[in-house]
Design a protein around this motif. Structure first.
Motif, PDB file in Angstrom:
ATOM      1  N   ASP A  83       1.009  -1.197   0.007  1.00 53.01           N
ATOM      2  CA  ASP A  83      -0.016  -0.150  -0.001  1.00 53.01           C
ATOM      3  C   ASP A  83       0.694   1.174   0.001  1.00 53.01           C
ATOM      4  OD1 ASP A  83      -2.305  -1.448  -0.130  1.00 53.01           O
ATOM      5  OD2 ASP A  83      -2.793  -1.380   2.023  1.00 53.01           O
ATOM      6  N   GLU A  84       1.839   1.146   0.622  1.00 53.00           N
ATOM      7  CA  GLU A  84       2.787   2.367   0.675  1.00 53.00           C
ATOM      8  C   GLU A  84       3.400   2.737  -0.352  1.00 53.00           C
ATOM      9  OE1 GLU A  84       3.960   2.139   5.690  1.00 53.00           O
ATOM     10  OE2 GLU A  84       4.927   1.136   4.356  1.00 53.00           O
ATOM     11  N   ALA A  85       3.904   1.545  -1.213  1.00 56.92           N
ATOM     12  CA  ALA A  85       4.563   1.630  -2.312  1.00 56.92           C
ATOM     13  C   ALA A  85       3.823   2.086  -3.231  1.00 56.92           C
ATOM     14  CB  ALA A  85       5.276   0.291  -2.619  1.00 56.92           C
ATOM     15  N   THR A  86       2.310   1.658  -3.532  1.00 55.78           N
ATOM     16  CA  THR A  86       1.493   1.911  -4.618  1.00 55.78           C
ATOM     17  C   THR A  86       1.490   3.419  -4.168  1.00 55.78           C
ATOM     18  OG1 THR A  86       0.634  -0.125  -4.432  1.00 55.78           O
ATOM     19  CG2 THR A  86      -0.854   1.684  -5.345  1.00 55.78           C
ATOM     20  N   LYS A  87       1.061   4.035  -3.288  1.00 56.07           N
ATOM     21  CA  LYS A  87       1.206   5.245  -2.968  1.00 56.07           C
ATOM     22  C   LYS A  87       1.922   6.149  -3.425  1.00 56.07           C
ATOM     23  CE  LYS A  87      -0.309   9.077   0.381  1.00 56.07           C
ATOM     24  NZ  LYS A  87       0.631   9.949   0.011  1.00 56.07           N
ATOM     25  N   LYS A  88       3.293   5.965  -3.161  1.00 57.40           N
ATOM     26  CA  LYS A  88       4.385   6.511  -3.589  1.00 57.40           C
ATOM     27  C   LYS A  88       4.387   6.520  -5.199  1.00 57.40           C
ATOM     28  CE  LYS A  88       9.349   6.617  -2.391  1.00 57.40           C
ATOM     29  NZ  LYS A  88      10.624   6.060  -1.609  1.00 57.40           N
ATOM     30  N   LEU A  89       4.265   5.454  -5.701  1.00 52.87           N
ATOM     31  CA  LEU A  89       4.093   5.580  -7.208  1.00 52.87           C
ATOM     32  C   LEU A  89       3.072   6.301  -7.811  1.00 52.87           C
ATOM     33  CD1 LEU A  89       5.074   1.672  -7.963  1.00 52.87           C
ATOM     34  CD2 LEU A  89       6.373   3.569  -8.253  1.00 52.87           C
ATOM     35  N   ARG A  90       1.820   6.130  -7.201  1.00 55.08           N
ATOM     36  CA  ARG A  90       0.780   7.255  -7.629  1.00 55.08           C
ATOM     37  C   ARG A  90       1.203   8.526  -7.336  1.00 55.08           C
ATOM     38  NH1 ARG A  90      -2.697   5.817  -3.681  1.00 55.08           N
ATOM     39  NH2 ARG A  90      -3.384   3.850  -4.963  1.00 55.08           N
ATOM     40  N   LYS A 102      -4.493   5.553 -11.696  1.00 56.00           N
ATOM     41  CA  LYS A 102      -5.152   4.514 -10.773  1.00 56.00           C
ATOM     42  C   LYS A 102      -3.866   3.175 -10.942  1.00 56.00           C
ATOM     43  CE  LYS A 102      -9.875   5.389 -10.919  1.00 56.00           C
ATOM     44  NZ  LYS A 102      -9.628   7.051 -11.444  1.00 56.00           N
ATOM     45  N   VAL A 103      -3.050   3.323  -9.807  1.00 58.61           N
ATOM     46  CA  VAL A 103      -2.006   2.299  -9.957  1.00 58.61           C
ATOM     47  C   VAL A 103      -2.141   1.307  -8.992  1.00 58.61           C
ATOM     48  CG1 VAL A 103       0.445   1.979  -9.373  1.00 58.61           C
ATOM     49  CG2 VAL A 103      -0.353   4.347 -10.246  1.00 58.61           C
ATOM     50  N   THR A 104      -2.030  -0.053  -9.623  1.00 60.11           N
ATOM     51  CA  THR A 104      -1.682  -1.277  -8.562  1.00 60.11           C
ATOM     52  C   THR A 104      -0.540  -1.932  -8.829  1.00 60.11           C
ATOM     53  OG1 THR A 104      -2.575  -2.609 -10.600  1.00 60.11           O
ATOM     54  CG2 THR A 104      -4.466  -1.612  -9.056  1.00 60.11           C
TER      55      THR A 104
END
Length: 228
Positions: A83-90, A102-104
Motif C-alpha cells: 500500500d505504501e509503495a503503491t501510494k508512492k508510485l501514484r 490508478k496504480v496497482t
C-alpha cells in the motif's frame, strides 16, 4: 441505500468463504500476508496503471533498494508495504505525468534469503528460508543431511547476522530444542568436530589386547569400558 445488519453480513461472509472453498480462503490469507509484507532487495513486483498499458511493467528491486519505472525512473521501495509503495508510485505519476492515476502493485516473486550451515554436517552450504514462516535450527540441520559421526553435538554455534552468537547442544538438540531456535536471513550455523578425534588411551598389562584405544567421539570412556 440498503443497510445489511451486522449479523447478516457475517453470515453472507461465511457463505461466500464456503462457496470459494479452501482456495478462496488461502487467497484471502495470502492477500493479508502480502498487505503486511515489507518489500526488500530482490523482490519482483508488477505495476499496472489503469488505461495506461504502456506503463505496465515488471521489475526487480535492486541492491540499492530501488526499482526503475517508466517515465518516473528509479523509486526506492525497500521497507515499504504494498500500500505504501503503491501510494508512492501514484504520487510520482500524479506530480508530473497523469491526472488521478490508478496504480496497482503486486508481488510476483519473493527474494530468496538464506542461512549458511558449515562444519561437520552431511552437505554444508546455504539453506533457503521459506517465503513465509520461519526456519528453525533442527530443520536447517536436517536440510544439510544432519550431523556427521565426528560432529560434537554439544557445540552447535549459531552466529547471528549482527555478530551475536549462542552455542546449543546436548539435550537441547536431542530433546528437540533446536526446533525452538528460529533462524533469520544471514545467520550462520557452525557445527564443530569432536575434540576427541584422533585421541587415544593406552591399555597395558594383564589384558587380552594391549595397545592404544581410540577415545569415543562423545568423550565418554570409563575404566571398565576401556578394559573390556
Amino acid at each position: 441505500m440498503i443497510t445489511i445488519p451486522t449479523t447478516r453480513r457475517f453470515v453472507l461472509f461465511l457463505l461466500a468463504a464456503t462457496l470459494a472453498g479452501p482456495a478462496g480462503l488461502r487467497a484471502q490469507d495470502a492477500g493479508a500476508a502480502d498487505s503486511a509484507y515489507r518489500l526488500k532487495t530482490g523482490d519482483g513486483v508488477r505495476m499496472q496503471v489503469y488505461e495506461e498499458p504502456d506503463l505496465s511493467t515488471e521489475v526487480r528491486i535492486t541492491k540499492s533498494g530501488d526499482a526503475a519505472f517508466p517515465l518516473i525512473g528509479s523509486v526506492v521501495l525497500t521497507g515499504l508495504t504494498l500500500d505504501e509503495a503503491t501510494k508512492k508510485l501514484r504520487d510520482a505519476y500524479a506530480a508530473d505525468y497523469l491526472v488521478d492515476p490508478k496504480v496497482t502493485l503486486a508481488i510476483v516473486d519473493y527474494a530468496r534469503e538464506f542461512i549458511t550451515v558449515l562444519g561437520a554436517v552431511g552437505k554444508p552450504g546455504e539453506v533457503p528460508l521459506p517465503e513465509r514462516g520461519e526456519l528453525d535450527l533442527a530443520t536447517a540441520l536436517a536440510a544439510v543431511g544432519g550431523l556427521l559421526p565426528q560432529a560434537d553435538s554439544n557445540r552447535v554455534l549459531v552466529v547471528r547476522a549482527d555478530g551475536r552468537s549462542v552455542t546449543y547442544g546436548g539435550e537441547q538438540l536431542r530433546g528437540g530444542g533446536g526446533g525452538n531456535v528460529s533462524l533469520k536471513p544471514g545467520d550462520r550455523v557452525v557445527v564443530s568436530e569432536s575434540v576427541f578425534i584422533g585421541k587415544f588411551v593406552t591399555v597395558l598389562g594383564q589384558v587380552r589386547s594391549q595397545g592404544p584405544l581410540a577415545f569415543p567421539l562423545d568423550g565418554k570412556l570409563d575404566l571398565v569400558t576401556a578394559i573390556a
